[in-house]
Scaffold this active site. Structure first.
Site, PDB file in Angstrom:
ATOM      1  CB  CYS A 191      -0.861  -0.052   1.258  1.00  0.00           C
ATOM      2  SG  CYS A 191      -2.450   0.726   1.085  1.00  0.00           S
TER       3      CYS A 191
ATOM      4  CB  CYS B 120      -3.801   2.076  -2.853  1.00  0.00           C
ATOM      5  SG  CYS B 120      -2.037   2.238  -2.537  1.00  0.00           S
TER       6      CYS B 120
ATOM      7  CB  CYS C  23       4.884  -2.166  -7.131  1.00  0.00           C
ATOM      8  SG  CYS C  23       5.552  -3.734  -6.572  1.00  0.00           S
TER       9      CYS C  23
END
Length: 136
Positions: free
Chosen positions: A8, A80, A87
């Site tokens: 997240c 999210c 990422c």
């Protein structure tokens, strides 16, 4: 052994709740962690609503993504869009799921109304974590 990472933005609410549910609901052979692209600290309302369902996440800490753990994962779940978009790159063998859940920390209104949003997100996370049990 399946290695799972919940990601997240700030690792303060959604990913922390997901980690708590996963540690309770998934087989013990799973290695489970959560992290964020930033560290925002553990949200006390997340701790409160998880305690309501008998899960203590009060000792969990907000962590940054560990690139080594990330690359060794079997499954990464982003909670999210920010975490999904930011990422780090993973090997093709790492399966990714995206659960676009609202950020309960952004809830407006009275404290009771904010808690209601936390509970709603918590319950959605539980349902989604339970679906991972079926996949195993």
């Amino acid at each position: 052994m399946t290695q799972l990472y919940f990601l997240c933005t700030g690792n303060s609410c959604r990913s922390q709740m997901a980690e708590g549910f996963a540690k309770q609901l998934l087989p013990q052979a799973w290695t489970i962690q959560s992290a964020g692209v930033e560290r925002h600290g553990l949200n006390p309302r997340a701790v409160e609503v998880m305690a309501e369902v008998g899960i203590d996440i009060s000792q969990q800490q907000s962590k940054l993504i560990d690139p080594t753990y990330l690359k060794q994962c079997d499954l990464i779940v982003t909670l999210c869009g920010d975490a999904r978009d930011r990422c780090p790159v993973t090997p093709p063998s790492v399966k990714k799921l995206h659960w676009p859940l609202p950020d309960p920390a952004q809830a407006n209104g009275t404290p009771a109304e904010q808690l209601a949003v936390f509970r709603q997100v918590r319950d959605e996370i539980k349902t989604k974590v339970q679906s991972l049990v079926v996949r195993d």
